[in-house]
Design a protein around this motif. Structure first.
Motif, PDB file in Angstrom:
ATOM      1  N   ARG A 273       0.827  -1.214   0.000  1.00  0.00           N
ATOM      2  CA  ARG A 273       0.000   0.000   0.000  1.00  0.00           C
ATOM      3  C   ARG A 273       0.860   1.262   0.000  1.00  0.00           C
ATOM      4  O   ARG A 273       0.629   2.199  -0.774  1.00  0.00           O
ATOM      5  N   ASP A 274       1.893   1.302   0.838  1.00  0.00           N
ATOM      6  CA  ASP A 274       2.725   2.503   0.944  1.00  0.00           C
ATOM      7  C   ASP A 274       3.568   2.717  -0.301  1.00  0.00           C
ATOM      8  O   ASP A 274       3.830   3.864  -0.697  1.00  0.00           O
ATOM      9  N   ASN A 275       4.021   1.624  -0.932  1.00  0.00           N
ATOM     10  CA  ASN A 275       4.753   1.781  -2.191  1.00  0.00           C
ATOM     11  C   ASN A 275       3.853   2.321  -3.284  1.00  0.00           C
ATOM     12  O   ASN A 275       4.299   3.079  -4.155  1.00  0.00           O
ATOM     13  N   LEU A 276       2.570   1.949  -3.260  1.00  0.00           N
ATOM     14  CA  LEU A 276       1.639   2.514  -4.232  1.00  0.00           C
ATOM     15  C   LEU A 276       1.457   4.007  -3.997  1.00  0.00           C
ATOM     16  O   LEU A 276       1.387   4.796  -4.960  1.00  0.00           O
ATOM     17  N   ILE A 277       1.407   4.426  -2.750  1.00  0.00           N
ATOM     18  CA  ILE A 277       1.322   5.858  -2.448  1.00  0.00           C
ATOM     19  C   ILE A 277       2.563   6.578  -2.976  1.00  0.00           C
ATOM     20  O   ILE A 277       2.465   7.669  -3.558  1.00  0.00           O
ATOM     21  N   GLN A 278       3.747   5.986  -2.786  1.00  0.00           N
ATOM     22  CA  GLN A 278       4.951   6.570  -3.369  1.00  0.00           C
ATOM     23  C   GLN A 278       4.854   6.588  -4.888  1.00  0.00           C
ATOM     24  O   GLN A 278       5.286   7.549  -5.545  1.00  0.00           O
ATOM     25  N   GLY A 279       4.247   5.540  -5.459  1.00  0.00           N
ATOM     26  CA  GLY A 279       4.046   5.519  -6.905  1.00  0.00           C
ATOM     27  C   GLY A 279       3.165   6.652  -7.384  1.00  0.00           C
ATOM     28  O   GLY A 279       3.391   7.223  -8.464  1.00  0.00           O
ATOM     29  N   TYR A 280       2.154   7.008  -6.605  1.00  0.00           N
ATOM     30  CA  TYR A 280       1.327   8.164  -6.950  1.00  0.00           C
ATOM     31  C   TYR A 280       2.165   9.443  -6.942  1.00  0.00           C
ATOM     32  O   TYR A 280       2.007  10.319  -7.808  1.00  0.00           O
ATOM     33  N   ALA A 281       3.057   9.568  -5.963  1.00  0.00           N
ATOM     34  CA  ALA A 281       3.942  10.735  -5.923  1.00  0.00           C
ATOM     35  C   ALA A 281       4.825  10.781  -7.168  1.00  0.00           C
ATOM     36  O   ALA A 281       5.053  11.861  -7.746  1.00  0.00           O
ATOM     37  N   ASN A 282       5.317   9.617  -7.588  1.00  0.00           N
ATOM     38  CA  ASN A 282       6.131   9.557  -8.806  1.00  0.00           C
ATOM     39  C   ASN A 282       5.333  10.042 -10.015  1.00  0.00           C
ATOM     40  O   ASN A 282       5.845  10.780 -10.873  1.00  0.00           O
ATOM     41  N   LYS A 283       4.075   9.625 -10.092  1.00  0.00           N
ATOM     42  CA  LYS A 283       3.238  10.012 -11.219  1.00  0.00           C
ATOM     43  C   LYS A 283       2.884  11.501 -11.172  1.00  0.00           C
ATOM     44  O   LYS A 283       2.741  12.148 -12.223  1.00  0.00           O
ATOM     45  N   ILE A 284       2.710  12.030  -9.984  1.00  0.00           N
ATOM     46  CA  ILE A 284       2.497  13.475  -9.857  1.00  0.00           C
ATOM     47  C   ILE A 284       3.700  14.218 -10.429  1.00  0.00           C
ATOM     48  O   ILE A 284       3.553  15.208 -11.158  1.00  0.00           O
ATOM     49  N   ALA A 285       4.897  13.728 -10.111  1.00  0.00           N
ATOM     50  CA  ALA A 285       6.110  14.351 -10.648  1.00  0.00           C
ATOM     51  C   ALA A 285       6.154  14.257 -12.167  1.00  0.00           C
ATOM     52  O   ALA A 285       6.551  15.215 -12.853  1.00  0.00           O
ATOM     53  N   LEU A 286       5.741  13.111 -12.718  1.00  0.00           N
ATOM     54  CA  LEU A 286       5.724  12.954 -14.176  1.00  0.00           C
ATOM     55  C   LEU A 286       4.763  13.953 -14.812  1.00  0.00           C
ATOM     56  O   LEU A 286       5.100  14.597 -15.823  1.00  0.00           O
ATOM     57  N   GLN A 287       3.575  14.098 -14.253  1.00  0.00           N
ATOM     58  CA  GLN A 287       2.613  15.057 -14.796  1.00  0.00           C
ATOM     59  C   GLN A 287       3.130  16.487 -14.681  1.00  0.00           C
ATOM     60  O   GLN A 287       2.971  17.297 -15.602  1.00  0.00           O
ATOM     61  N   HIS A 288       3.759  16.814 -13.572  1.00  0.00           N
ATOM     62  CA  HIS A 288       4.311  18.163 -13.380  1.00  0.00           C
ATOM     63  C   HIS A 288       5.411  18.437 -14.404  1.00  0.00           C
ATOM     64  O   HIS A 288       5.485  19.530 -14.996  1.00  0.00           O
ATOM     65  N   PHE A 289       6.247  17.428 -14.637  1.00  0.00           N
ATOM     66  CA  PHE A 289       7.298  17.538 -15.646  1.00  0.00           C
ATOM     67  C   PHE A 289       6.702  17.731 -17.041  1.00  0.00           C
ATOM     68  O   PHE A 289       7.173  18.565 -17.832  1.00  0.00           O
ATOM     69  N   ALA A 290       5.667  16.953 -17.357  1.00  0.00           N
ATOM     70  CA  ALA A 290       5.037  17.067 -18.673  1.00  0.00           C
ATOM     71  C   ALA A 290       4.439  18.447 -18.885  1.00  0.00           C
ATOM     72  O   ALA A 290       4.482  18.994 -19.998  1.00  0.00           O
ATOM     73  N   HIS A 291       3.891  19.031 -17.841  1.00  0.00           N
ATOM     74  CA  HIS A 291       3.294  20.362 -17.940  1.00  0.00           C
ATOM     75  C   HIS A 291       4.334  21.452 -18.125  1.00  0.00           C
ATOM     76  O   HIS A 291       4.080  22.450 -18.815  1.00  0.00           O
ATOM     77  N   ASN A 292       5.498  21.295 -17.519  1.00  0.00           N
ATOM     78  CA  ASN A 292       6.432  22.419 -17.401  1.00  0.00           C
ATOM     79  C   ASN A 292       7.712  22.297 -18.206  1.00  0.00           C
ATOM     80  O   ASN A 292       8.383  23.313 -18.405  1.00  0.00           O
ATOM     81  N   GLU A 293       8.068  21.093 -18.670  1.00  0.00           N
ATOM     82  CA  GLU A 293       9.380  20.964 -19.298  1.00  0.00           C
ATOM     83  C   GLU A 293       9.420  20.061 -20.523  1.00  0.00           C
ATOM     84  O   GLU A 293      10.236  20.269 -21.415  1.00  0.00           O
ATOM     85  N   LEU A 294       8.550  19.072 -20.584  1.00  0.00           N
ATOM     86  CA  LEU A 294       8.670  18.020 -21.591  1.00  0.00           C
ATOM     87  C   LEU A 294       8.809  18.561 -23.005  1.00  0.00           C
ATOM     88  O   LEU A 294       9.726  18.180 -23.750  1.00  0.00           O
ATOM     89  N   LEU A 295       7.911  19.454 -23.418  1.00  0.00           N
ATOM     90  CA  LEU A 295       7.882  19.897 -24.817  1.00  0.00           C
ATOM     91  C   LEU A 295       9.063  20.796 -25.182  1.00  0.00           C
ATOM     92  O   LEU A 295       9.332  21.019 -26.359  1.00  0.00           O
ATOM     93  N   SER A 296       9.774  21.318 -24.190  1.00  0.00           N
ATOM     94  CA  SER A 296      10.898  22.204 -24.487  1.00  0.00           C
ATOM     95  C   SER A 296      12.226  21.464 -24.600  1.00  0.00           C
ATOM     96  O   SER A 296      13.242  22.061 -24.975  1.00  0.00           O
ATOM     97  N   LEU A 297      12.232  20.172 -24.291  1.00  0.00           N
ATOM     98  CA  LEU A 297      13.477  19.410 -24.347  1.00  0.00           C
ATOM     99  C   LEU A 297      13.899  19.097 -25.777  1.00  0.00           C
ATOM    100  O   LEU A 297      13.063  18.931 -26.670  1.00  0.00           O
ATOM    101  N   ASP A 298      15.197  18.969 -25.979  1.00  0.00           N
ATOM    102  CA  ASP A 298      15.722  18.600 -27.296  1.00  0.00           C
ATOM    103  C   ASP A 298      15.208  17.247 -27.749  1.00  0.00           C
ATOM    104  O   ASP A 298      15.125  16.970 -28.948  1.00  0.00           O
TER     105      ASP A 298
END
Length: 535
Positions: A273-298
């Motif tokens: 259960r706790d690893n899944l909660i950490q997994g949600y945090a990982n996915k939040i980071a992925l979404q935040h990255f996609a919103h703010n940086e993904l399209l500007s990368l080489d």
């Protein structure tokens, strides 16, 4: 002795007093069963001869519970037929703060870290491998695949490949401060049509970017599931960038811990259960990255030896929609994930394919549970014990899925959702999808193959209206639905679970929803009847 499992039609509200009664139950011969021994003893006790605690219990039954039961079910008259009440007990549900406090704290601490002025994504993401494909090759849909890793706030007590059995660090959660900065891998697919648009190749099919779609994989699989042909074909046709990350805690890499939990070490369930909660945090980071940086990368720019690299064009030069699409386990966990993500505004809308809640209800009605059941029976005498264990563990699991995160009163917003299910599904029962739909306040559309208790009729999209905030679409597979057993015998194996996602009208509804947010009624012509599941 038999065990009767009672599941509510929707998740119970937080911090609420409930009572459950069994009235006029009969045996196999149709004869009414007597009240339980405990009930008979309780109501035969004279108040002057019992302790204060027992007296208060008797008094609560007589002055609160039985009158409330009579009010809820006017046909029940205890005063006229007291033996009709065979079992009665009451309980108080957990508060939202107690159940959801830790997972929301992890979310808030993750967002706090990612939104801090010192966090620059270009310093926290690394390319592992880039694969460029030949789009002139027949059947090729993906121009480029990116394998990468990003830094994520870490809340488990231990970090590293050998620590899948770690649990959340209480101090880190309470103080909204991560233990350390960990790493999480992800994959990105850029379709050939988007590459052609970026390079302005008039001789190839082109599509400007419409949406960045995060994919949620199935039971104990991994992020590579996003590479399967139906997903990349849709992305190439419509102009979607696909990205995916493992459900940490419920991926192929966690299967060893899960098997160990089932075979010998049930306390490790907390770690799952706790690893899944950490997994949600990982996915939040992925979404935040996609919103703010993904399209500007080489990595996402295209060119040749003789031309300047060009960024990916978007439809009408607007920011692409952020969409989550989960199937099976991806739809089940996706309900909790998208509910948790609502306050972050990182996801615009989501599609949940063959989803449901709660897990304990789904598992023992799923053909996929057969192997896990055999493992559990190595430690238990019979399935009655297995059933009780699953119900106990569900109380901890609720904090990660729709049964907890969508229990009323709902305190946080969640994005627009499209749920799709198949009547006749032997893997995730449609009853579980309908339970989830009621929790979300979903509506069905006029063409639906049947009416559903607690799910009202809504209006599909038109020129001025996008459709319900949450919509449930069901396909009725006639042959498979007719053969579902009405008792506890195993369901015959079928392909409904897999054919829903491949149905042409289902795909049309998904594409329209991702593209525009509009929910169309795909059942208006045939009530979504299908003869059988052949796909």
């Amino acid at each position: 002795r038999p065990v009767v499992m009672v599941f509510p039609a929707k998740p119970l509200d937080h911090n609420r007093h409930y009572a459950l009664a069994v009235v006029n139950g009969t045996d196999v011969n149709g004869d009414r069963l007597p009240p339980t021994t405990g009930m008979q003893e309780l109501f035969s006790i004279h108040s002057s001869k019992v302790s204060k605690e027992v007296y208060e219990r008797i008094n609560r039954y007589r002055t609160v519970l039985i009158p409330s039961l009579t009010h809820a079910a006017p046909w029940f008259r205890y005063d006229q037929d007291p033996n009709s009440l065979q079992l009665l007990f009451d309980f108080h549900t957990i508060s939202a703060a107690s159940q959801l406090g830790p997972i929301r704290a992890v979310r808030d601490a993750t967002m706090k870290q990612l939104n801090s002025p010192s966090w620059e994504w270009k310093d926290h993401v690394r390319l592992i491998r880039r694969e460029d494909n030949d789009c002139s090759r027949r059947g090729e849909n993906v121009a480029r695949t990116i394998h990468a890793e990003l830094d994520v706030p870490w809340f488990l007590e231990a970090y590293g490949d050998n620590h899948r059995g770690a649990v959340l660090d209480t101090n880190a959660v309470n103080n909204l401060t991560p233990v350390t900065i960990g790493k999480a891998k992800f994959i990105v697919h850029i379709p050939c049509s988007i590459r052609a648009a970026a390079m302005n190749k008039t001789e190839e099919r082109r599509a400007d970017l419409r949406a960045i779609v995060e994919y949620g994989h199935g039971l104990f699989y991994h992020r590579e599931e996003v590479s399967e042909s139906p997903h990349v074909e849709m992305a190439n046709e419509r102009g979607y960038i696909l990205m995916a990350m493992d459900w940490r805690g419920m991926s192929a890499f966690d299967l060893f811990i899960v098997i160990k939990t089932l075979m010998s070490t049930p306390r490790l369930f907390q770690a799952i259960r706790d690893n899944l909660i950490q997994g949600y945090a990982n996915k939040i980071a992925l979404q935040h990255f996609a919103h703010n940086e993904l399209l500007s990368l080489d990595w996402l720019q295209f060119g040749s030896l003789f031309s300047k690299k060009r960024a990916i064009p978007t439809v009408d030069s607007k920011k692409p929609a952020s969409v989550f699409y989960g199937i099976s386990q991806g739809g089940i966990l996706g309900a909790g994930y998208t509910a948790l993500m609502g306050s972050t505004n990182l996801i615009d809308r989501a599609v949940l394919g063959v989803p449901g809640t709660p897990f304990a209800f789904i598992l023992t009605r799923s053909l996929e549970f057969e192997g896990y059941d055999k493992i559990l029976l190595l430690n238990f005498y019979n399935n009655r014990h297995v059933r009780i264990l699953l119900s106990l563990t569900q109380m901890a699991w609720d904090s990660t899925e729709g049964s907890g995160l969508l229990a009323g009163p709902i305190e946080e917003p969640f994005p627009r959702l499209l749920l799709q299910a198949g009547l006749g599904d032997a893997t995730v029962p449609t009853l579980a999808a309908e339970c989830l739909s009621r929790a979300l306040g979903a509506q069905i559309l006029p063409g639906s193959p049947r009416q559903i208790y607690g799910i009202p009729l809504g209006t599909p999209a038109n020129e001025t209206f996008d459709g319900p905030h949450v919509t449930l679409t069901e396909l009725l597979f006639e042959d498979e639905y007719a053969t579902l057993p009405v008792d506890d015998t195993p369901r015959p194996r079928n392909r409904v679970h897999y054919c829903v996602r491949k149905d042409s009208q289902i795909l049309k509804q998904i594409e329209t929803f991702i593209d525009s947010g509009k929910v169309i009624d795909i059942c208006e012509l045939d009530s979504c009847h299908r003869r059988n599941a052949t796909c």
